[in-house]
Design a protein around this motif. Sequence first.
Motif, short mmCIF file in Angstrom:
data_model
loop_
_atom_site.label_atom_id
_atom_site.label_comp_id
_atom_site.label_asym_id
_atom_site.label_seq_id
_atom_site.Cartn_x
_atom_site.Cartn_y
_atom_site.Cartn_z
N ILE A 1 107.58 59.19 -10.06
CA ILE A 1 107.09 59.56 -8.66
C ILE A 1 108.02 59.65 -7.69
O ILE A 1 108.22 60.45 -6.66
CB ILE A 1 105.82 58.48 -8.54
N GLY A 2 109.07 58.64 -7.69
CA GLY A 2 110.17 58.59 -6.86
C GLY A 2 110.74 60.05 -6.95
O GLY A 2 111.50 60.58 -5.68
N TYR A 3 111.32 60.55 -8.12
CA TYR A 3 111.97 61.76 -8.47
C TYR A 3 111.30 62.85 -7.70
O TYR A 3 111.50 63.54 -7.00
CB TYR A 3 112.30 61.72 -9.91
N ILE A 4 109.83 62.83 -7.92
CA ILE A 4 109.20 64.17 -7.49
C ILE A 4 108.99 64.05 -5.96
O ILE A 4 109.31 65.08 -5.14
CB ILE A 4 107.52 63.81 -7.97
N ALA A 5 108.92 62.76 -5.25
CA ALA A 5 109.00 62.68 -3.93
C ALA A 5 110.29 62.97 -3.39
O ALA A 5 110.44 63.67 -2.32
CB ALA A 5 108.58 61.32 -3.55
N SER A 6 111.37 62.73 -4.01
CA SER A 6 112.75 62.87 -3.47
C SER A 6 113.17 64.45 -3.65
O SER A 6 114.02 65.04 -2.83
CB SER A 6 113.87 62.18 -4.45
N PRO B 1 102.19 61.16 -6.09
CA PRO B 1 101.56 60.45 -7.22
C PRO B 1 100.60 61.61 -7.91
O PRO B 1 100.24 61.47 -9.02
CB PRO B 1 100.62 59.53 -6.51
N LEU B 2 99.91 62.61 -7.08
CA LEU B 2 99.16 63.65 -7.83
C LEU B 2 99.97 64.48 -8.77
O LEU B 2 99.47 64.87 -9.98
CB LEU B 2 98.52 64.39 -6.77
N ALA C 1 100.30 62.70 -11.91
CA ALA C 1 99.30 62.67 -12.68
C ALA C 1 99.01 64.12 -13.48
O ALA C 1 98.89 64.29 -14.83
CB ALA C 1 98.09 62.50 -12.03
N ILE C 2 99.47 65.27 -12.56
CA ILE C 2 99.29 66.38 -13.38
C ILE C 2 100.37 66.80 -14.18
O ILE C 2 100.00 67.24 -15.44
CB ILE C 2 99.28 67.48 -11.94
N ALA C 3 101.49 66.37 -14.06
CA ALA C 3 102.64 66.51 -14.76
C ALA C 3 102.39 65.80 -16.30
O ALA C 3 102.61 66.26 -17.09
CB ALA C 3 103.95 66.09 -14.28
N LEU C 4 101.87 64.52 -15.96
CA LEU C 4 101.62 63.84 -17.40
C LEU C 4 100.64 64.33 -18.22
O LEU C 4 100.64 64.64 -19.39
CB LEU C 4 101.08 62.38 -16.97
N ALA D 1 111.20 74.22 -9.00
CA ALA D 1 111.06 73.05 -8.02
C ALA D 1 112.17 71.86 -8.38
O ALA D 1 112.64 71.12 -7.07
CB ALA D 1 109.85 72.05 -8.26
N PHE D 2 112.83 71.59 -9.34
CA PHE D 2 113.62 70.52 -9.74
C PHE D 2 115.00 70.77 -10.18
O PHE D 2 116.04 70.07 -10.41
CB PHE D 2 112.95 69.68 -10.86
N HIS D 3 115.07 72.28 -10.47
CA HIS D 3 116.49 72.65 -11.09
C HIS D 3 117.05 73.72 -10.38
O HIS D 3 117.57 74.72 -10.97
CB HIS D 3 116.38 72.95 -12.66
N ASN D 4 117.01 73.96 -9.04
CA ASN D 4 117.38 75.03 -8.38
C ASN D 4 118.67 74.85 -7.68
O ASN D 4 119.05 75.84 -7.23
CB ASN D 4 116.14 75.38 -7.27
N ASN D 5 119.44 73.97 -7.76
CA ASN D 5 120.74 73.93 -7.57
C ASN D 5 121.78 74.35 -8.46
O ASN D 5 122.39 73.69 -9.23
CB ASN D 5 121.10 72.43 -7.09
N ILE D 6 121.64 75.66 -8.77
CA ILE D 6 122.64 76.28 -9.77
C ILE D 6 123.99 76.30 -9.41
O ILE D 6 124.75 76.69 -10.37
CB ILE D 6 122.07 77.91 -9.92
N ALA D 7 124.54 75.77 -8.51
CA ALA D 7 125.73 75.19 -8.15
C ALA D 7 126.45 74.13 -9.24
O ALA D 7 127.39 74.11 -9.81
CB ALA D 7 126.18 74.98 -6.72
N ASP D 8 125.40 73.55 -9.61
CA ASP D 8 125.66 72.24 -10.36
C ASP D 8 125.34 72.91 -11.72
O ASP D 8 124.11 73.19 -12.14
CB ASP D 8 124.55 71.18 -10.01
#
Length: 122
Positions: free
Chosen positions: A33-38, A45-46, A49-52, A85-92
């Motif tokens: 949940i912290g990772y999603i929020a960050s 939290p929703l 639940a959806i990801a799970l 959403a989570f892997h968009n920093n393609i410089a990394d």
Amino acid sequence: MNSNLISTIGRVLMATIFVFSGIGKIMAPAATIGYIASSGLPLAPLGFAIALAVELGGGLALAFGFKTRIVAAVLAAFSIVTALAFHNNIADQNQLINLLKNFAMAGGLLQLVAFSTAKAKA
């Protein structure tokens, strides 16, 4: 080799990453949940639940051949959305690899949507 067996092995291999990721989320819900929020997404939290539900439920459904085409389509869309959403920093380099991995998984899942004929046996 029997094409039904090959199809089953392919589904199980595709499903494995989703099932393991879902189990990881169960083991560390607060961290997830912290990772999603960050990442800046609202309603973490929703999202958790959806990801799970998608990862664990969809992964198991795919492995067992239940509604394969529908489940594969949902997992493909999920893979693309999470990549963006989570892997968009393609410089990394690691983020780029994860982005491409998610796109490749979506491609394999779309092959299941297009060509799957496997039916789960009761």
